[in-house]
Design a protein around this motif. Structure first.
Motif, PDB file in Angstrom:
ATOM      1  N   ASP A  28       0.834  -1.198   0.000  1.00 27.47           N
ATOM      2  CA  ASP A  28       0.000   0.000   0.000  1.00 27.47           C
ATOM      3  C   ASP A  28       0.874   1.256   0.000  1.00 27.47           C
ATOM      4  N   ARG A  29       0.233   2.400   0.149  1.00 27.20           N
ATOM      5  CA  ARG A  29       0.919   3.686   0.110  1.00 27.20           C
ATOM      6  C   ARG A  29       1.993   3.789   1.188  1.00 27.20           C
ATOM      7  N   ARG A  58      -0.180  10.944  -3.826  1.00 27.12           N
ATOM      8  CA  ARG A  58      -1.243  10.118  -4.387  1.00 27.12           C
ATOM      9  C   ARG A  58      -0.675   8.745  -4.680  1.00 27.12           C
ATOM     10  N   ASP A  60      -2.022   4.778  -6.183  1.00 26.34           N
ATOM     11  CA  ASP A  60      -3.053   3.869  -6.664  1.00 26.34           C
ATOM     12  C   ASP A  60      -2.348   2.628  -7.197  1.00 26.34           C
ATOM     13  N   GLY A  66       0.282   0.313 -11.113  1.00 21.06           N
ATOM     14  CA  GLY A  66      -0.171   1.449 -10.333  1.00 21.06           C
ATOM     15  C   GLY A  66       0.569   2.711 -10.704  1.00 21.06           C
ATOM     16  N   GLU A 110      -1.032  15.144 -12.894  1.00 19.32           N
ATOM     17  CA  GLU A 110      -2.065  14.149 -13.183  1.00 19.32           C
ATOM     18  C   GLU A 110      -2.524  14.214 -14.637  1.00 19.32           C
ATOM     19  N   ARG A 116      -4.766   7.109 -17.584  1.00 16.87           N
ATOM     20  CA  ARG A 116      -4.807   5.647 -17.678  1.00 16.87           C
ATOM     21  C   ARG A 116      -4.658   5.213 -19.125  1.00 16.87           C
TER      22      ARG A 116
END
Length: 159
Positions: A28-29, A58, A60, A66, A110, A116
């Motif tokens: 995880d983060r 951020r 993911d 990810g 971003e 994506r």
């Protein structure tokens, strides 16, 4: 307490990072943040890594792929990129880390770099090493399950 004037506030750069691992990787983060800190400390030392102030904003990660945004002080982008390149595993899982761009704001980071690809995860049966095995398909890559682990392959390996 008053805010600092704009000319005295710290300036930041934001690194867009892509992560690739085996489909069963589980971190995880917090685990990724710890790996970033350790890589920076090992590469540039305690004082320089504290000055760079790397922070994962951020994160993911799912099914072996990810992306993340890592904040770094302006002027420390190159050592931060080098530290990220030194990460070869997170929480015991091998992982590939790639910096795809640097930006001055989170929003620009971003929009420019973390769109994506439209990759989706699919599973199918393939013949690998003279045996029928299950494979996870992500774009043009296949991760074939072999005896509890994975082996990376492409479509050309099966034709």
């Amino acid at each position: 307490m008053k805010h600092l004037p704009k000319h005295l506030r710290p300036r930041w750069r934001y690194l867009a990072v892509r992560l690739d691992a085996w489909p069963d990787a589980d971190f995880d983060r917090r685990d990724f943040q710890r790996s970033v800190w350790f890589a920076a400390q090992n590469l540039v030392g305690d004082a320089a890594s504290a000055d760079a102030d790397l922070k994962v904003l951020r994160f993911d990660f799912a099914d072996g792929t990810g992306e993340a945004i890592v904040r770094v002080r302006r002027g420390h982008s190159e050592p931060a990129r080098a530290a990220l390149a030194c990460i070869d595993g997170v929480n015991g899982d091998p992982v590939g880390v790639r910096v795809v761009g640097i930006s001055g704001t989170v929003r620009a980071c971003e929009e420019k770099y973390l769109r994506r690809d439209g990759q989706f995860r699919d599973e199918r049966k393939v013949v690998f090493e003279d045996a029928r095995r299950s494979a996870v398909v992500r774009g043009d890559r296949l991760d074939v399950r072999t005896d509890g682990a994975f082996a990376g392959a492409t479509e050309l390996d099966f034709e």
